[in-house]
Design a protein around this motif. Structure first.
Motif, PDB file in Angstrom:
ATOM      1  N   ASN A   1       0.992  -3.139   7.641  1.00  0.00           N
ATOM      2  CA  ASN A   1       1.119  -2.034   6.687  1.00  0.00           C
ATOM      3  C   ASN A   1      -0.171  -1.228   6.572  1.00  0.00           C
ATOM      4  O   ASN A   1      -0.141   0.010   6.573  1.00  0.00           O
ATOM      5  N   VAL A   2      -1.312  -1.911   6.472  1.00  0.00           N
ATOM      6  CA  VAL A   2      -2.590  -1.211   6.319  1.00  0.00           C
ATOM      7  C   VAL A   2      -2.881  -0.339   7.539  1.00  0.00           C
ATOM      8  O   VAL A   2      -3.209   0.853   7.400  1.00  0.00           O
ATOM      9  N   TRP A   3      -2.745  -0.903   8.729  1.00  0.00           N
ATOM     10  CA  TRP A   3      -3.035  -0.134   9.946  1.00  0.00           C
ATOM     11  C   TRP A   3      -2.066   1.034  10.103  1.00  0.00           C
ATOM     12  O   TRP A   3      -2.470   2.126  10.489  1.00  0.00           O
ATOM     13  N   ARG A   4      -0.782   0.800   9.807  1.00  0.00           N
ATOM     14  CA  ARG A   4       0.207   1.863  10.027  1.00  0.00           C
ATOM     15  C   ARG A   4      -0.022   3.027   9.066  1.00  0.00           C
ATOM     16  O   ARG A   4      -0.014   4.186   9.488  1.00  0.00           O
ATOM     17  N   VAL A   5      -0.251   2.723   7.787  1.00  0.00           N
ATOM     18  CA  VAL A   5      -0.445   3.796   6.815  1.00  0.00           C
ATOM     19  C   VAL A   5      -1.728   4.572   7.106  1.00  0.00           C
ATOM     20  O   VAL A   5      -1.735   5.808   7.120  1.00  0.00           O
ATOM     21  N   ILE A   6      -2.832   3.866   7.342  1.00  0.00           N
ATOM     22  CA  ILE A   6      -4.105   4.547   7.628  1.00  0.00           C
ATOM     23  C   ILE A   6      -4.048   5.263   8.966  1.00  0.00           C
ATOM     24  O   ILE A   6      -4.502   6.412   9.096  1.00  0.00           O
ATOM     25  N   GLY A   7      -3.463   4.611   9.979  1.00  0.00           N
ATOM     26  CA  GLY A   7      -3.378   5.225  11.304  1.00  0.00           C
ATOM     27  C   GLY A   7      -2.475   6.445  11.344  1.00  0.00           C
ATOM     28  O   GLY A   7      -2.827   7.473  11.917  1.00  0.00           O
TER      29      GLY A   7
ATOM     30  N   PRO B   1      -5.506  -6.468  -3.656  1.00  0.00           N
ATOM     31  CA  PRO B   1      -4.379  -5.954  -4.445  1.00  0.00           C
ATOM     32  C   PRO B   1      -4.489  -4.472  -4.786  1.00  0.00           C
ATOM     33  O   PRO B   1      -3.493  -3.750  -4.760  1.00  0.00           O
ATOM     34  N   ILE B   2      -5.712  -3.972  -5.077  1.00  0.00           N
ATOM     35  CA  ILE B   2      -5.873  -2.547  -5.399  1.00  0.00           C
ATOM     36  C   ILE B   2      -5.616  -1.692  -4.153  1.00  0.00           C
ATOM     37  O   ILE B   2      -4.829  -0.745  -4.173  1.00  0.00           O
ATOM     38  N   GLY B   3      -6.298  -2.036  -3.070  1.00  0.00           N
ATOM     39  CA  GLY B   3      -6.155  -1.261  -1.835  1.00  0.00           C
ATOM     40  C   GLY B   3      -4.760  -1.346  -1.265  1.00  0.00           C
ATOM     41  O   GLY B   3      -4.226  -0.352  -0.750  1.00  0.00           O
ATOM     42  N   PHE B   4      -4.149  -2.521  -1.360  1.00  0.00           N
ATOM     43  CA  PHE B   4      -2.808  -2.693  -0.787  1.00  0.00           C
ATOM     44  C   PHE B   4      -1.761  -1.968  -1.624  1.00  0.00           C
ATOM     45  O   PHE B   4      -0.754  -1.493  -1.092  1.00  0.00           O
TER      46      PHE B   4
ATOM     47  N   GLY C   1       5.754  -6.082   3.194  1.00  0.00           N
ATOM     48  CA  GLY C   1       4.510  -5.675   2.549  1.00  0.00           C
ATOM     49  C   GLY C   1       4.533  -5.989   1.062  1.00  0.00           C
ATOM     50  O   GLY C   1       3.545  -6.493   0.513  1.00  0.00           O
ATOM     51  N   VAL C   2       5.665  -5.725   0.409  1.00  0.00           N
ATOM     52  CA  VAL C   2       5.794  -6.005  -1.026  1.00  0.00           C
ATOM     53  C   VAL C   2       5.702  -7.512  -1.276  1.00  0.00           C
ATOM     54  O   VAL C   2       5.074  -7.952  -2.250  1.00  0.00           O
ATOM     55  N   ALA C   3       6.326  -8.304  -0.391  1.00  0.00           N
ATOM     56  CA  ALA C   3       6.262  -9.763  -0.536  1.00  0.00           C
ATOM     57  C   ALA C   3       4.809 -10.243  -0.450  1.00  0.00           C
ATOM     58  O   ALA C   3       4.365 -11.075  -1.246  1.00  0.00           O
ATOM     59  N   ALA C   4       4.060  -9.691   0.521  1.00  0.00           N
ATOM     60  CA  ALA C   4       2.646 -10.056   0.656  1.00  0.00           C
ATOM     61  C   ALA C   4       1.844  -9.543  -0.539  1.00  0.00           C
ATOM     62  O   ALA C   4       0.911 -10.201  -0.999  1.00  0.00           O
TER      63      ALA C   4
END
Length: 405
Positions: free
Chosen positions: A67-73, A352-355, A382-385
């Motif tokens: 999720n982090v890589w996809r959104v930022i990328g 938690p803040i960044g995610f 992503g929500v589960a994590a």
């Protein structure tokens, strides 16, 4: 000098190098002195059952980094830039947490390089720390700092895995027990699992690879699949190192050797391969520590700059960050335990803040993703994590409360 930076042509050798560098920067940032000590300690504590904790943490890490890589990328924007577009000020809060936590842990990383040089060559740890900081600074003084950064993290990452694999073979671990424990462990320790997750995708590590990816030119909706593949490979590299280190220590522990409490990993390597093992441990610890020095500095500075900031400015700030970490290490000898606990609590809040920012962009801000339709299944895992990161954040705040009690 212009404030804009040249982006490598997609598909070029420089672009491919940056993508590979992004994967290994994420992996080697996670594989630091704390990672090595944690793995040895938990292996001694849980034995073969630690295998399940490793597998569970890898699966959660993948859910987070996908999720982090996809959104930022796909958005082509850094974590704090997205945060400020969602709610002004959130990005700067995130940046402050990353930089403060990154600086404190980097003092420990510089100390780790000193201990590595000491185990490798017998040189005084402070001298080793200073020499290592100078080497890290030299990378960012290079005219081709980006290429140098990518190459050194790949080479040192591969070196750590190969050397640890050799010790794992020599220690003759009970591989059958380890394989069984990946799915049928004798015990499950939830606290160990959350500790591993925090150590591999917590703090600045969450963004190390994703922010480096922005320099590769592989951004935008059309590269979503390639971005996803790169993020998973990065986590797998971290997982491979964790597994081979676990096996190396497991072989020693299963043989009845009691590990030294002050240096569990070093004593395991020495027990497995004698003097050669101790020297190899020194090399591995140094490689793990210096790549973490580089990763912490690079990522912390990426939160103090924008995508349009010139490479020269970013490199100078990174040099200053490393130099400051080294000076504080020399003055203090190490990051004080209370400071490490404080920074650890900060790290527990970053995820938690960044995610939350990442998932909100994925769910509600399609405009920031260039109209890209975010996969529902990916948002779901992503929500589960994310729910787990909330628990980790609560645990971190509890730890912070005890510190001030």
């Amino acid at each position: 000098m212009s404030d804009t930076k040249a982006v490598p042509a997609i598909g070029s050798a420089t672009s491919r190098s940056a993508v590979l560098g992004a994967m290994f920067l994420m992996a080697t940032s996670a594989i630091g002195p704390g990672f090595i000590t944690q793995t040895a300690t938990f292996t001694a504590q849980l034995g073969a059952a630690f295998a399940f904790a490793i597998l569970a943490s890898i699966l959660v890490d993948i859910a987070v980094q996908l999720n982090v890589w996809r959104v930022i990328g796909v958005s082509g924007q850094r974590g704090h830039e997205l945060g400020n577009k969602i709610l002004p000020g959130v990005g700067w809060v995130l940046a402050a947490l990353v930089v403060i936590g990154g600086l404190v842990f980097n003092i420990g990383n510089v100390g780790g390089t000193g201990l590595g040089v000491n185990a490798m060559l017998g040189v005084d740890a402070r001298i080793g720390g200073v020499i290592s900081a100078v080497i890290a600074i030299a990378i960012f003084l290079s005219k081709k700092a980006g290429v140098a950064l990518d190459r050194i993290v790949v080479v040192l990452g591969a070196l750590m895995i190969l050397m640890t694999t050799y010790v794992a073979i020599v220690s003759q671990p009970p591989v059958g027990d380890a394989l069984r424990s990946f799915v049928l462990p004798d015990q499950v320790d939830f606290l160990v699992i959350t500790t591993l997750i925090g150590g591999t995708v917590g703090g600045y590590i969450t963004y190390a690879g994703a922010h480096r990816l922005l320099d590769s030119g592989m951004t935008g909706p059309e590269h979503a699949d390639s971005i996803a593949k790169s993020s998973v490979i990065g986590i797998i590299v971290t997982g491979i190192m964790r597994v081979v280190l676990f096996l190396a220590v497991l072989g020693v522990v299963a043989g009845g050797v009691a590990l030294a409490k002050d240096n569990p990993a070093g004593s395991a390597f020495q027990a497995a391969a004698g003097e050669v093992g101790l020297r190899l441990f020194g090399i591995i610890l140094w490689a793990a520590a210096i790549t973490s020095v580089i990763g912490a500095a690079y990522t912390s500075v990426s939160f103090l700059t924008r995508s349009t900031t010139s490479e020269r400015t970013r490199n100078l700030l990174t040099i200053g960050f490393i130099a400051l970490s080294a000076v504080i290490y020399l003055l203090l000898g190490a990051a004080p335990a209370a400071l490490l606990v404080f920074a650890g609590a900060f790290n527990g809040l970053i995820l938690p803040i960044g995610f939350t920012v990442v998932l909100w962009v994925a769910w509600r801000r399609r405009d920031l993703l260039g109209g890209y339709k975010y996969p529902a299944w990916l948002l779901g895992i992503g929500v589960a994590a994310w729910l787990l990161t909330l628990y980790m954040g609560y645990a971190s705040l509890s730890g912070l409360g005890k510190l001030f009690a």
